[in-house]
Scaffold this active site. Sequence first.
Site, short mmCIF file in Angstrom:
data_model
loop_
_atom_site.label_atom_id
_atom_site.label_comp_id
_atom_site.label_asym_id
_atom_site.label_seq_id
_atom_site.Cartn_x
_atom_site.Cartn_y
_atom_site.Cartn_z
N ALA A 232 74.59 -4.40 26.32
CA ALA A 232 73.45 -5.19 26.82
C ALA A 232 73.94 -6.25 27.81
CB ALA A 232 72.73 -5.85 25.65
N ARG B 3 89.18 0.26 39.45
CA ARG B 3 88.46 0.84 38.31
C ARG B 3 89.46 1.44 37.32
NH1 ARG B 3 85.35 2.25 43.05
NH2 ARG B 3 83.36 1.16 43.04
N THR C 229 80.23 3.58 32.30
CA THR C 229 81.45 2.78 32.17
C THR C 229 82.59 3.37 32.99
OG1 THR C 229 80.73 2.12 29.96
CG2 THR C 229 83.05 1.78 30.48
N ASN C 230 83.32 2.47 33.65
CA ASN C 230 84.45 2.85 34.51
C ASN C 230 85.79 2.87 33.78
OD1 ASN C 230 83.47 3.29 37.19
ND2 ASN C 230 83.02 1.10 37.37
N ARG D 269 74.47 2.84 48.49
CA ARG D 269 75.27 1.93 49.34
C ARG D 269 75.41 2.50 50.75
NH1 ARG D 269 79.37 0.23 44.40
NH2 ARG D 269 78.07 -1.52 43.74
N HIS E 169 84.32 8.54 41.79
CA HIS E 169 83.90 7.14 41.99
C HIS E 169 85.16 6.29 42.21
CE1 HIS E 169 81.19 3.81 41.91
NE2 HIS E 169 81.62 3.31 40.77
N1 LIG Z 1 79.46 3.79 37.40
C1 LIG Z 1 79.17 2.80 38.22
O1 LIG Z 1 78.78 3.04 39.37
C2 LIG Z 1 79.30 1.38 37.75
C3 LIG Z 1 78.74 0.32 38.47
C4 LIG Z 1 78.85 -0.98 37.97
C5 LIG Z 1 79.53 -1.20 36.76
N2 LIG Z 1 80.08 -0.14 36.12
C6 LIG Z 1 80.80 -0.31 34.84
O2 LIG Z 1 79.84 -0.54 33.80
C7 LIG Z 1 80.52 -1.20 32.72
C8 LIG Z 1 79.67 -2.40 32.28
O3 LIG Z 1 79.62 -3.37 33.31
P1 LIG Z 1 78.80 -4.73 33.11
O4 LIG Z 1 78.87 -5.43 34.40
O5 LIG Z 1 77.52 -4.45 32.45
O6 LIG Z 1 79.76 -5.49 32.04
P2 LIG Z 1 79.30 -6.63 31.03
O7 LIG Z 1 80.56 -7.26 30.54
O8 LIG Z 1 78.25 -7.49 31.64
O9 LIG Z 1 78.61 -5.82 29.84
C9 LIG Z 1 79.32 -4.95 29.01
C10 LIG Z 1 78.71 -5.07 27.62
O10 LIG Z 1 79.32 -4.10 26.78
C11 LIG Z 1 79.36 -4.69 25.48
N3 LIG Z 1 80.28 -3.96 24.64
C12 LIG Z 1 81.63 -3.98 24.66
N4 LIG Z 1 82.10 -3.17 23.69
C13 LIG Z 1 81.04 -2.63 23.07
C14 LIG Z 1 80.88 -1.71 21.99
N5 LIG Z 1 81.95 -1.20 21.37
N6 LIG Z 1 79.63 -1.37 21.60
C15 LIG Z 1 78.55 -1.89 22.23
N7 LIG Z 1 78.64 -2.77 23.25
C16 LIG Z 1 79.86 -3.12 23.66
C17 LIG Z 1 79.76 -6.12 25.75
O11 LIG Z 1 79.50 -6.97 24.64
C18 LIG Z 1 78.93 -6.44 26.97
O12 LIG Z 1 77.68 -7.01 26.63
C19 LIG Z 1 81.91 -1.58 33.27
O13 LIG Z 1 82.86 -0.64 32.84
C20 LIG Z 1 81.73 -1.48 34.78
O14 LIG Z 1 82.95 -1.24 35.45
C21 LIG Z 1 79.97 1.12 36.57
#
Ligand SMILES: NC(=O)c1ccc[n+]([C@@H]2O[C@H](COP(=O)([O-])OP(=O)(O)OC[C@H]3O[C@@H](n4cnc5c(N)ncnc54)[C@H](O)[C@@H]3O)[C@@H](O)[C@H]2O)c1
Length: 295
Positions: free
Chosen positions: A8, A87, A118-119, A150, A174
């Site tokens: 979240a 990443r 997730t990355n 983008r 990615h």
């Molecule tokens: N694929 C894409 O194009 C893309 C784009 C942007 C971000 N991302 C990736 O998305 C992921 C999330 O980014 P974000 O900015 O939301 O990070 P964020 O830190 O804002 O949110 C991540 C959330 O995951 C929660 N979390 C961690 N471990 C957990 C678990 N075991 N169970 C449930 N929740 C858990 C954390 O408490 C946190 O609230 C990152 O890996 C980021 O690199 C991917």
Amino acid sequence: MKISVIGAGNVGASAASAILLRGIADDIALVDIFGDVARAKAIDLSQSAAVFGLDASVAGGDDFELIADSDIVVVTAGSPRKEGQTREDLLLKNAGIVKGTVEKIAKFAPNCVIINVTNPLDALTYLVYKTSGFDKNRVLGMAGELDSARLKYEISQKTGLKNSAFSAHIIGSHNDDMVALQSNVSVDLGGEFDAVAQEAKTGGAKIVKLLGTSAYYAPGAAAAKMCEAIKTDSEQWLSCCVIEGECAGGRLVRLGKNGVREIREPSAEEKAALEKGESQTAVNIKFLKESGVIA
Ligand SMILES: NC(=O)c1ccc[n+]([C@@H]2O[C@H](COP(=O)([O-])OP(=O)(O)OC[C@H]3O[C@@H](n4cnc5c(N)ncnc54)[C@H](O)[C@@H]3O)[C@@H](O)[C@H]2O)c1
């Protein structure tokens, strides 16, 4: 339709908001290890539904039972990039989080389609596939729709054209070696395509530099777009990460209720361009296997 979002944080909450406000789901569940954060954001989202008079319900917490009977589960749990990180730097830490998360998804929502966010995206989407035991059509990764957006942004900036006036796609991995499809761009950029595409490819890093963390509104919107295509058995071609043999990478696909309906076969030239990025994914997958994360 029930859609759950794991994590979240920035991307998860943005995805849930886009799913809610576009009316894609009747039920939304938001799960995070920080249960109060998920509960608070679920209340906030429910109140944004009330603003628009929408009937969808949103629940939040740390209990994976909340995701029971989901049609789609979006995985955003894990660390985002900080400035100076690639990443790939996130690989081992996020792999542990994603693996534990997917084991619970397989238990509580065994019939869902999983969209990993997730990355590092491609290797972790492959991990989702191996951990869930799901058919490969029910495992997707979100990155290509973001990268394509983008590219559209950069083309719009360059030409002044509105988003609705043209299409553009990026496929592949990615990472820095993603592949912008010049043949799919319905605008003549007069020889400047490569420079514009390069701006799009580094679009994520530019936001990380300004913001100190990675982007979230567009990633959330892109995940919501994939959910909408799944719900509607859309005829649209979307750029999504799919399982390809013993690897994963971005392709143009049509989505539907069971996930991937159709994959557009890349041309020989596109295949050659995809190789570099996907060899990095193969290295990451090998590392996950050697580390015992993938059995
Ligand atoms: N694929 C894409 O194009 C893309 C784009 C942007 C971000 N991302 C990736 O998305 C992921 C999330 O980014 P974000 O900015 O939301 O990070 P964020 O830190 O804002 O949110 C991540 C959330 O995951 C929660 N979390 C961690 N471990 C957990 C678990 N075991 N169970 C449930 N929740 C858990 C954390 O408490 C946190 O609230 C990152 O890996 C980021 O690199 C991917």
